[in-house]
Design an enzyme around this catalytic site. Structure first.
Site, PDB file in Angstrom:
ATOM      1  N   HIS A  64       1.142 -11.800   5.040  1.00  0.00           N
ATOM      2  CA  HIS A  64       0.958 -10.215   5.100  1.00  0.00           C
ATOM      3  C   HIS A  64       2.200 -10.225   5.205  1.00  0.00           C
ATOM      4  O   HIS A  64       2.319  -9.451   6.247  1.00  0.00           O
ATOM      5  CB  HIS A  64       0.362 -10.318   5.824  1.00  0.00           C
ATOM      6  CG  HIS A  64      -0.844  -9.186   4.592  1.00  0.00           C
ATOM      7  ND1 HIS A  64      -2.298  -9.306   3.886  1.00  0.00           N
ATOM      8  CD2 HIS A  64      -0.881  -7.490   5.118  1.00  0.00           C
ATOM      9  CE1 HIS A  64      -2.590  -8.183   3.875  1.00  0.00           C
ATOM     10  NE2 HIS A  64      -1.825  -7.592   4.209  1.00  0.00           N
ATOM     11  N   ALA A 121       1.085  -1.041   0.055  1.00  0.00           N
ATOM     12  CA  ALA A 121      -0.088  -0.069   0.357  1.00  0.00           C
ATOM     13  C   ALA A 121       0.619   1.266  -0.128  1.00  0.00           C
ATOM     14  O   ALA A 121       2.120   1.785   0.804  1.00  0.00           O
ATOM     15  CB  ALA A 121      -0.530  -0.009   1.214  1.00  0.00           C
TER      16      ALA A 121
END
Ligand SMILES: Cc1cc2nc3c(=O)[nH]c(=O)nc-3n(C[C@H](O)[C@H](O)[C@H](O)COP(=O)(O)O)c2cc1C
Length: 325
Positions: free
Chosen positions: A217, A44
């Site tokens: 993740h 992100a």
């Protein structure tokens, strides 16, 4: 145990005196033939890391024949990132990552259609982070959201119940029915990211996913989650038995060319790198990422050669030795 340490737990067993004269690292990823089986993982807000933002990361990936998975939380609009990479025939596949919630399936499908129009070739659906992990370090550092703002704000979610797990957020977490709905209508092939259990992998593939990504993740969501190297070893053979055409990718802790080799020996068709690219990007922008990827590729080619493998198809589980258990 950390993802990084888990790759180091395997030792390599070289084979010698093989014919390597026609050797190469080419691999088919999504629909294209790529120079080598590596993609940059979705991350992100790269504009918060370096002023070149997602476009800089895309140019670096393209220059090294890497694929790129663009996070839906970007500072640069999706079409601008696509423009930087789409005309580069040497680059790996351009993928668009998004995240479902129970109330956003139709909005997410519209986003996938927009991605297809921009030239993205696949969707990566992240399903392992319906709520934020407990991030002590970020809290201690007092991290606040910097500028520039995100280019694709999350679709509006209806009011949440005021009780239930995680202040009602868990009630909005996606379930298999939403994934099935998305897979059924997606205009692009879908890889499901965040799979750690063989049964979940099979369910995703039974529902029509093109592939699964073994990922925790980067250890950012659930503390002490099993390292991906361990989960890949269990899950990849099961997938191969039941869905021989499906592809398994893996990420988490890939730092060296030997890690890429070990991931392929354990049954992955491709790997994604996160922090390896991110740290280089923070240090020196696109040039830093290009150098880091080139070094990774040189290490991988040296490993392939020294283990006596001419192509990726020659990499076998027998090239690995466990150092534990
Ligand atoms: C700063 C940062 C941001 C990330 N953002 C996303 C994201 O937006 N979507 C997603 O699916 N994964 C995200 N991830 C996880 C990565 O895609 C990937 O799974 C992980 O970084 C792989 O581990 P590695 O960093 O050890 O290579 C992020 C990771 C980092 C470090």
């Amino acid at each position: 145990m950390s993802n990084v340490k888990a790759w180091q737990q395997w030792n390599l067993i070289p084979r010698v005196l093989q014919d390597l004269s026609l050797g190469h690292t080419r691999a088919k990823l999504v629909e294209r033939e790529c120079a080598w089986p590596v993609l940059i993982a979705p991350m992100a807000a790269l504009g918060w890391v370096h002023a070149q933002g997602e476009t800089g990361m895309a140019l670096a990936a393209g220059s090294q024949g890497c694929g790129l998975v663009v996070s839906n939380q970007t500072n640069t609009p999706m079409h601008e990132v696509a423009r930087a990479l789409r005309t580069d025939a040497q680059a790996g596949p351009l993928c668009w990552q998004q995240q479902l919630s129970r109330s956003t399936v139709s909005a997410q499908l519209e986003l996938a259609q927009a991605a297809e129009r921009c030239g993205y070739e696949a969707v990566v659906l992240t399903i392992d982070a319906p709520v934020q992990g407990v991030r002590d370090t970020e809290r201690r550092a007092g991290t606040r959201t910097p500028r520039p703002p995100l280019a694709h704000p999350s679709p509006h979610s209806p009011a949440l119940p005021t009780s239930g797990l995680c202040q009602g957020l868990a009630a909005n977490a996606p379930r298999w029915t939403e994934v099935q709905d998305f897979l059924h209508h997606s205009p692009l092939p879908v890889w499901i990211k965040g799979i750690n259990h063989s049964d979940d992998a099979l369910r995703a593939l039974d529902q029509g996913a093109r592939g699964v990504i073994v990922s925790n993740h980067g250890g950012r969501v659930l503390d002490t989650q099993a390292p991906t190297a361990h989960r890949l070893e269990v899950l990849a053979p099961t997938v191969r038995r039941h869905h021989p055409q499906a592809s398994v990718w893996v990420d988490g802790g890939i730092r060296r060319g030997t890690d890429v080799f070990k991931a392929l020996a354990l049954g992955a068709q491709a790997v994604m790198v996160g922090r390896l690219a991110l740290n280089a990007f923070a240090h020196s922008g696109a040039l830093g990422v290009a150098q880091a990827l080139r070094q990774l590729r040189d290490e991988f080619e040296a490993t392939l050669t020294l283990c006596g493998c001419a192509t990726l198809a020659d990499i076998q589980p027998e090239h690995l030795e466990r150092t534990w258990g």
